[in-house]
Scaffold this motif. Sequence first.
Motif, PDB file in Angstrom:
ATOM      1  N   GLN A 163       0.843  -1.189   0.000  1.00 26.56           N
ATOM      2  CA  GLN A 163       0.000   0.000   0.000  1.00 26.56           C
ATOM      3  C   GLN A 163       0.884   1.247   0.000  1.00 26.56           C
ATOM      4  OE1 GLN A 163      -2.528   0.466   3.441  1.00 26.56           O
ATOM      5  NE2 GLN A 163      -3.847   1.929   2.428  1.00 26.56           N
ATOM      6  N   GLU A 164       0.364   2.295  -0.615  1.00 25.26           N
ATOM      7  CA  GLU A 164       1.058   3.576  -0.663  1.00 25.26           C
ATOM      8  C   GLU A 164       1.447   4.030   0.743  1.00 25.26           C
ATOM      9  OE1 GLU A 164       0.947   6.011  -3.773  1.00 25.26           O
ATOM     10  OE2 GLU A 164       2.687   6.498  -2.549  1.00 25.26           O
ATOM     11  N   LYS A 165       2.690   4.572   0.876  1.00 20.68           N
ATOM     12  CA  LYS A 165       3.119   5.127   2.161  1.00 20.68           C
ATOM     13  C   LYS A 165       3.422   6.605   1.970  1.00 20.68           C
ATOM     14  CE  LYS A 165       4.808   0.981   4.420  1.00 20.68           C
ATOM     15  NZ  LYS A 165       3.428   0.595   4.676  1.00 20.68           N
ATOM     16  N   VAL A 166       2.993   7.412   2.917  1.00 17.55           N
ATOM     17  CA  VAL A 166       3.170   8.860   2.842  1.00 17.55           C
ATOM     18  C   VAL A 166       3.846   9.342   4.122  1.00 17.55           C
ATOM     19  CG1 VAL A 166       1.993  11.066   2.583  1.00 17.55           C
ATOM     20  CG2 VAL A 166       1.071   9.037   1.451  1.00 17.55           C
ATOM     21  N   GLN A 167       4.969  10.044   3.959  1.00 15.32           N
ATOM     22  CA  GLN A 167       5.692  10.553   5.129  1.00 15.32           C
ATOM     23  C   GLN A 167       5.869  12.054   5.009  1.00 15.32           C
ATOM     24  OE1 GLN A 167       9.226   7.870   5.233  1.00 15.32           O
ATOM     25  NE2 GLN A 167       8.315   7.168   7.140  1.00 15.32           N
ATOM     26  N   GLN A 168       5.682  12.747   6.124  1.00 13.44           N
ATOM     27  CA  GLN A 168       5.785  14.205   6.125  1.00 13.44           C
ATOM     28  C   GLN A 168       6.892  14.669   7.056  1.00 13.44           C
ATOM     29  OE1 GLN A 168       1.060  14.789   6.233  1.00 13.44           O
ATOM     30  NE2 GLN A 168       2.216  16.709   6.029  1.00 13.44           N
ATOM     31  N   SER A 169       7.512  15.777   6.670  1.00 12.39           N
ATOM     32  CA  SER A 169       8.519  16.415   7.528  1.00 12.39           C
ATOM     33  C   SER A 169       8.471  17.923   7.317  1.00 12.39           C
ATOM     34  CB  SER A 169       9.918  15.870   7.194  1.00 12.39           C
ATOM     35  OG  SER A 169      10.274  16.211   5.863  1.00 12.39           O
ATOM     36  N   PRO A 170       8.843  18.709   8.350  1.00  9.51           N
ATOM     37  CA  PRO A 170       9.108  18.246   9.708  1.00  9.51           C
ATOM     38  C   PRO A 170       7.808  17.920  10.433  1.00  9.51           C
ATOM     39  CG  PRO A 170       9.167  20.627   9.641  1.00  9.51           C
ATOM     40  CD  PRO A 170       8.921  20.178   8.225  1.00  9.51           C
ATOM     41  N   GLU A 171       7.914  17.368  11.636  1.00 14.09           N
ATOM     42  CA  GLU A 171       6.702  17.114  12.431  1.00 14.09           C
ATOM     43  C   GLU A 171       6.093  18.421  12.888  1.00 14.09           C
ATOM     44  OE1 GLU A 171       7.920  12.902  14.562  1.00 14.09           O
ATOM     45  OE2 GLU A 171       6.908  14.456  15.713  1.00 14.09           O
ATOM     46  N   SER A 172       6.944  19.377  13.235  1.00 11.61           N
ATOM     47  CA  SER A 172       6.445  20.689  13.627  1.00 11.61           C
ATOM     48  C   SER A 172       7.366  21.766  13.086  1.00 11.61           C
ATOM     49  CB  SER A 172       6.304  20.795  15.147  1.00 11.61           C
ATOM     50  OG  SER A 172       7.560  20.728  15.763  1.00 11.61           O
ATOM     51  N   LEU A 173       6.788  22.930  12.845  1.00 14.84           N
ATOM     52  CA  LEU A 173       7.521  24.037  12.235  1.00 14.84           C
ATOM     53  C   LEU A 173       7.015  25.337  12.852  1.00 14.84           C
ATOM     54  CD1 LEU A 173       9.423  25.025   9.926  1.00 14.84           C
ATOM     55  CD2 LEU A 173       7.408  25.055   8.443  1.00 14.84           C
ATOM     56  N   ILE A 174       7.937  26.148  13.327  1.00 13.40           N
ATOM     57  CA  ILE A 174       7.580  27.452  13.890  1.00 13.40           C
ATOM     58  C   ILE A 174       8.261  28.523  13.052  1.00 13.40           C
ATOM     59  CG2 ILE A 174       7.660  28.948  15.926  1.00 13.40           C
ATOM     60  CD1 ILE A 174       7.891  26.397  17.632  1.00 13.40           C
ATOM     61  N   VAL A 175       7.471  29.474  12.548  1.00 13.61           N
ATOM     62  CA  VAL A 175       8.022  30.553  11.730  1.00 13.61           C
ATOM     63  C   VAL A 175       7.457  31.877  12.215  1.00 13.61           C
ATOM     64  CG1 VAL A 175       8.266  29.053   9.704  1.00 13.61           C
ATOM     65  CG2 VAL A 175       6.207  30.466   9.967  1.00 13.61           C
ATOM     66  N   PRO A 176       8.170  32.983  11.988  1.00 12.53           N
ATOM     67  CA  PRO A 176       7.625  34.297  12.346  1.00 12.53           C
ATOM     68  C   PRO A 176       6.638  34.768  11.285  1.00 12.53           C
ATOM     69  CG  PRO A 176       9.836  34.532  11.459  1.00 12.53           C
ATOM     70  CD  PRO A 176       9.556  33.068  11.533  1.00 12.53           C
ATOM     71  N   GLU A 177       5.721  35.624  11.691  1.00 10.16           N
ATOM     72  CA  GLU A 177       4.755  36.197  10.762  1.00 10.16           C
ATOM     73  C   GLU A 177       5.484  36.858   9.596  1.00 10.16           C
ATOM     74  OE1 GLU A 177       2.066  38.799  12.716  1.00 10.16           O
ATOM     75  OE2 GLU A 177       1.007  39.376  10.887  1.00 10.16           O
ATOM     76  N   GLY A 178       4.993  36.614   8.388  1.00  4.17           N
ATOM     77  CA  GLY A 178       5.588  37.196   7.192  1.00  4.17           C
ATOM     78  C   GLY A 178       6.628  36.313   6.526  1.00  4.17           C
ATOM     79  N   ALA A 179       7.054  35.256   7.196  1.00  4.23           N
ATOM     80  CA  ALA A 179       8.086  34.371   6.638  1.00  4.23           C
ATOM     81  C   ALA A 179       7.461  33.358   5.672  1.00  4.23           C
ATOM     82  CB  ALA A 179       8.819  33.643   7.755  1.00  4.23           C
ATOM     83  N   MET A 180       8.328  32.659   4.958  1.00  4.16           N
ATOM     84  CA  MET A 180       7.903  31.551   4.088  1.00  4.16           C
ATOM     85  C   MET A 180       7.887  30.266   4.923  1.00  4.16           C
ATOM     86  SD  MET A 180       7.294  30.570   0.859  1.00  4.16           S
ATOM     87  CE  MET A 180       8.219  31.497  -0.387  1.00  4.16           C
ATOM     88  N   SER A 181       6.806  29.509   4.831  1.00  4.38           N
ATOM     89  CA  SER A 181       6.735  28.195   5.481  1.00  4.38           C
ATOM     90  C   SER A 181       6.891  27.131   4.410  1.00  4.38           C
ATOM     91  CB  SER A 181       5.383  28.013   6.177  1.00  4.38           C
ATOM     92  OG  SER A 181       5.201  28.995   7.176  1.00  4.38           O
ATOM     93  N   SER A 182       7.756  26.144   4.671  1.00  8.54           N
ATOM     94  CA  SER A 182       8.005  25.081   3.690  1.00  8.54           C
ATOM     95  C   SER A 182       7.779  23.718   4.331  1.00  8.54           C
ATOM     96  CB  SER A 182       9.442  25.181   3.159  1.00  8.54           C
ATOM     97  OG  SER A 182       9.624  26.393   2.464  1.00  8.54           O
ATOM     98  N   LEU A 183       6.859  22.948   3.767  1.00 13.34           N
ATOM     99  CA  LEU A 183       6.489  21.642   4.299  1.00 13.34           C
ATOM    100  C   LEU A 183       6.792  20.585   3.234  1.00 13.34           C
ATOM    101  CD1 LEU A 183       4.518  23.950   5.482  1.00 13.34           C
ATOM    102  CD2 LEU A 183       3.102  22.036   6.218  1.00 13.34           C
TER     103      LEU A 183
END
Lengths: 114, 111
Positions: free
Chosen positions: B1-21
Amino acid sequence: DAGVTQTPRHEVAEKGQTIILKCEPVSGHNDLFWYRQTKIQGLELLSYFRSKSLMEDGGAFKDRFKAEMLNSSFSTLKIQPTEPKDSAVYLCASRPGTGEYEQYFGPGTRLTVL
Amino acid sequence: QEKVQQSPESLIVPEGAMSSLNCTFSNSASQSIWWYQQHPGKGPEALISIFSNGNKKEGRLTVYLNRASLHVSLHIRDSQPSDSAVYLCAVVSSGSWQLIFGSGTQLTVMP
Protein backbone atom coordinates in the motif's frame (compact mmCIF):
# COMPACT_ATOMS: atom_id res chain seq x y z
CA ASP A 1 -24.78 24.59 1.02
CA ALA A 2 -24.54 22.66 4.26
CA GLY A 3 -21.30 20.80 4.79
CA VAL A 4 -20.85 17.43 6.47
CA THR A 5 -22.61 17.27 9.83
CA GLN A 6 -21.53 15.00 12.67
CA THR A 7 -23.21 14.39 16.01
CA PRO A 8 -22.47 14.33 18.83
CA ARG A 9 -19.34 16.50 18.88
CA HIS A 10 -18.16 14.89 22.11
CA GLU A 11 -18.95 11.50 23.60
CA VAL A 12 -17.78 9.94 26.87
CA ALA A 13 -18.38 6.21 27.33
CA GLU A 14 -17.57 3.59 29.92
CA LYS A 15 -15.56 0.57 28.77
CA GLY A 16 -17.92 -2.06 27.33
CA GLN A 17 -20.66 0.37 26.31
CA THR A 18 -22.15 0.63 22.83
CA ILE A 19 -21.95 4.01 21.18
CA ILE A 20 -23.39 5.26 17.89
CA LEU A 21 -21.93 8.19 16.00
CA LYS A 22 -23.93 9.94 13.29
CA CYS A 23 -23.04 11.63 10.02
CA GLU A 24 -24.96 13.55 7.37
CA PRO A 25 -22.92 13.95 4.14
CA VAL A 26 -23.05 16.89 1.75
CA SER A 27 -26.32 16.71 -0.18
CA GLY A 28 -25.87 14.93 -3.51
CA HIS A 29 -22.56 13.28 -2.64
CA ASN A 30 -22.36 9.57 -3.50
CA ASP A 31 -19.24 8.55 -1.56
CA LEU A 32 -18.99 8.50 2.24
CA PHE A 33 -15.98 7.70 4.43
CA TRP A 34 -15.42 7.10 8.14
CA TYR A 35 -11.94 7.71 9.58
CA ARG A 36 -10.36 7.48 13.00
CA GLN A 37 -7.74 10.10 13.87
CA THR A 38 -5.15 9.82 16.64
CA LYS A 39 -1.85 11.63 17.17
CA ILE A 40 0.11 8.39 16.88
CA GLN A 41 -1.62 6.67 13.95
CA GLY A 42 -2.92 9.72 12.11
CA LEU A 43 -5.96 9.22 9.86
CA GLU A 44 -7.04 5.57 9.51
CA LEU A 45 -9.84 4.52 7.15
CA LEU A 46 -12.67 2.63 8.85
CA SER A 47 -15.31 2.35 6.12
CA TYR A 48 -16.12 3.50 2.60
CA PHE A 49 -19.56 3.59 0.97
CA ARG A 50 -20.35 4.27 -2.66
CA SER A 51 -24.01 4.95 -3.42
CA LYS A 52 -24.93 3.36 -0.07
CA SER A 53 -23.02 0.13 -0.84
CA LEU A 54 -20.21 -0.82 1.52
CA MET A 55 -16.98 -0.93 -0.53
CA GLU A 56 -14.42 -1.14 2.29
CA ASP A 57 -15.03 -2.37 5.81
CA GLY A 58 -11.77 -1.36 7.43
CA GLY A 59 -9.99 -4.70 7.78
CA ALA A 60 -8.57 -4.65 11.29
CA PHE A 61 -11.50 -2.59 12.53
CA LYS A 62 -14.15 -5.11 11.44
CA ASP A 63 -14.92 -6.91 14.67
CA ARG A 64 -16.15 -4.08 16.93
CA PHE A 65 -16.81 -1.33 14.39
CA LYS A 66 -19.84 -1.32 12.12
CA ALA A 67 -20.77 1.48 9.75
CA GLU A 68 -24.13 1.63 8.04
CA MET A 69 -25.67 3.89 5.45
CA LEU A 70 -29.39 4.00 6.20
CA ASN A 71 -30.11 6.26 3.24
CA SER A 72 -28.13 8.54 0.97
CA SER A 73 -28.18 11.33 3.53
CA PHE A 74 -27.44 9.54 6.82
CA SER A 75 -24.78 7.18 8.12
CA THR A 76 -23.95 5.71 11.51
CA LEU A 77 -20.83 4.22 13.04
CA LYS A 78 -21.42 1.78 15.88
CA ILE A 79 -18.64 0.73 18.24
CA GLN A 80 -19.55 -2.29 20.35
CA PRO A 81 -18.16 -2.89 22.91
CA THR A 82 -15.99 0.18 23.43
CA GLU A 83 -12.45 -0.08 24.79
CA PRO A 84 -10.17 2.69 26.15
CA LYS A 85 -7.95 2.34 23.05
CA ASP A 86 -10.93 3.54 20.96
CA SER A 87 -10.47 7.04 22.39
CA ALA A 88 -9.90 9.20 19.31
CA VAL A 89 -11.55 11.67 16.96
CA TYR A 90 -13.91 10.02 14.47
CA LEU A 91 -14.25 11.88 11.19
CA CYS A 92 -16.84 11.49 8.47
CA ALA A 93 -16.15 12.72 4.94
CA SER A 94 -18.06 12.73 1.67
CA ARG A 95 -17.32 13.45 -1.97
CA PRO A 96 -19.33 13.67 -5.19
CA GLY A 97 -18.00 10.34 -6.47
CA THR A 98 -17.98 11.45 -10.09
CA GLY A 99 -14.24 11.14 -10.59
CA GLU A 100 -13.43 13.93 -8.15
CA TYR A 101 -11.07 12.92 -5.36
CA GLU A 102 -11.50 15.87 -2.98
CA GLN A 103 -13.12 14.76 0.27
CA TYR A 104 -15.18 17.12 2.41
CA PHE A 105 -14.80 16.45 6.12
CA GLY A 106 -17.13 17.01 9.05
CA PRO A 107 -15.89 18.51 12.33
CA GLY A 108 -15.51 15.09 13.95
CA THR A 109 -16.71 13.43 17.14
CA ARG A 110 -14.21 13.26 20.00
CA LEU A 111 -14.73 9.94 21.81
CA THR A 112 -13.31 9.29 25.26
CA VAL A 113 -13.63 5.77 26.67
CA LEU A 114 -12.97 5.47 30.41
CA GLN B 1 0.00 0.00 0.00
CA GLU B 2 1.06 3.58 -0.66
CA LYS B 3 3.12 5.13 2.16
CA VAL B 4 3.17 8.86 2.84
CA GLN B 5 5.69 10.55 5.13
CA GLN B 6 5.78 14.21 6.13
CA SER B 7 8.52 16.42 7.53
CA PRO B 8 9.11 18.25 9.71
CA GLU B 9 6.70 17.11 12.43
CA SER B 10 6.45 20.69 13.63
CA LEU B 11 7.52 24.04 12.23
CA ILE B 12 7.58 27.45 13.89
CA VAL B 13 8.02 30.55 11.73
CA PRO B 14 7.62 34.30 12.35
CA GLU B 15 4.75 36.20 10.76
CA GLY B 16 5.59 37.20 7.19
CA ALA B 17 8.09 34.37 6.64
CA MET B 18 7.90 31.55 4.09
CA SER B 19 6.73 28.20 5.48
CA SER B 20 8.00 25.08 3.69
CA LEU B 21 6.49 21.64 4.30
CA ASN B 22 7.64 18.35 2.77
CA CYS B 23 6.00 15.07 1.82
CA THR B 24 7.39 11.88 0.29
CA PHE B 25 5.34 9.05 -1.16
CA SER B 26 6.17 5.51 -2.23
CA ASN B 27 4.62 5.11 -5.68
CA SER B 28 5.66 7.24 -8.66
CA ALA B 29 2.39 6.27 -10.40
CA SER B 30 0.37 8.08 -7.74
CA GLN B 31 -2.46 9.84 -9.47
CA SER B 32 -2.67 13.08 -7.50
CA ILE B 33 -1.35 14.65 -4.33
CA TRP B 34 -3.44 16.80 -2.01
CA TRP B 35 -2.66 19.15 0.85
CA TYR B 36 -5.24 19.52 3.59
CA GLN B 37 -5.31 22.06 6.44
CA GLN B 38 -6.76 21.15 9.84
CA HIS B 39 -7.44 23.68 12.59
CA PRO B 40 -8.03 22.48 16.19
CA GLY B 41 -11.50 21.02 16.68
CA LYS B 42 -12.22 21.02 12.94
CA GLY B 43 -12.05 18.45 10.18
CA PRO B 44 -9.37 18.64 7.46
CA GLU B 45 -10.08 21.02 4.57
CA ALA B 46 -8.55 20.65 1.11
CA LEU B 47 -6.18 23.49 0.20
CA ILE B 48 -4.57 22.56 -3.09
CA SER B 49 -3.86 19.52 -5.26
CA ILE B 50 -1.36 18.68 -7.99
CA PHE B 51 -1.18 15.95 -10.60
CA SER B 52 1.55 16.90 -13.05
CA ASN B 53 5.27 17.27 -12.39
CA GLY B 54 6.27 20.85 -11.79
CA ASN B 55 4.62 23.54 -9.73
CA LYS B 56 1.19 24.98 -9.12
CA LYS B 57 0.46 28.33 -7.54
CA GLU B 58 -2.73 29.52 -5.86
CA GLY B 59 -2.59 32.80 -3.97
CA ARG B 60 0.06 32.51 -1.25
CA LEU B 61 0.41 28.75 -1.78
CA THR B 62 2.85 27.02 -4.15
CA VAL B 63 3.16 23.25 -4.54
CA TYR B 64 6.13 21.53 -6.20
CA LEU B 65 5.89 17.92 -7.38
CA ASN B 66 8.84 15.78 -8.45
CA ARG B 67 7.66 12.26 -9.31
CA ALA B 68 11.19 10.99 -9.97
CA SER B 69 12.22 11.76 -6.39
CA LEU B 70 8.74 10.88 -4.98
CA HIS B 71 8.63 14.30 -3.32
CA VAL B 72 6.08 17.08 -3.03
CA SER B 73 6.42 20.32 -1.07
CA LEU B 74 4.03 23.05 0.01
CA HIS B 75 5.25 26.62 0.44
CA ILE B 76 3.19 29.31 2.12
CA ARG B 77 4.40 32.82 1.32
CA ASP B 78 3.89 35.66 3.85
CA SER B 79 2.73 33.26 6.59
CA GLN B 80 0.03 34.60 8.93
CA PRO B 81 -0.96 33.54 12.47
CA SER B 82 -4.23 32.27 10.96
CA ASP B 83 -2.14 29.76 8.94
CA SER B 84 -1.27 28.00 12.21
CA ALA B 85 -2.73 24.51 11.81
CA VAL B 86 -1.84 20.91 11.02
CA TYR B 87 -1.08 20.32 7.34
CA LEU B 88 -1.79 16.85 5.94
CA CYS B 89 -0.36 15.47 2.72
CA ALA B 90 -2.61 12.90 1.00
CA VAL B 91 -1.95 10.74 -2.05
CA VAL B 92 -4.32 8.99 -4.45
CA SER B 93 -2.75 5.90 -5.95
CA SER B 94 -3.28 5.19 -9.63
CA GLY B 95 -6.31 2.95 -10.07
CA SER B 96 -7.41 3.51 -6.46
CA TRP B 97 -10.28 5.41 -4.88
CA GLN B 98 -8.49 5.90 -1.60
CA LEU B 99 -6.71 8.92 -0.14
CA ILE B 100 -3.67 7.85 1.92
CA PHE B 101 -2.75 10.49 4.49
CA GLY B 102 0.57 11.36 6.07
CA SER B 103 0.85 12.03 9.80
CA GLY B 104 0.92 15.80 9.38
CA THR B 105 3.08 18.86 10.08
CA GLN B 106 2.06 21.22 12.88
CA LEU B 107 2.71 24.77 11.64
CA THR B 108 2.84 27.62 14.16
CA VAL B 109 3.17 31.19 12.90
CA MET B 110 4.31 33.58 15.64
CA PRO B 111 2.96 37.16 15.55
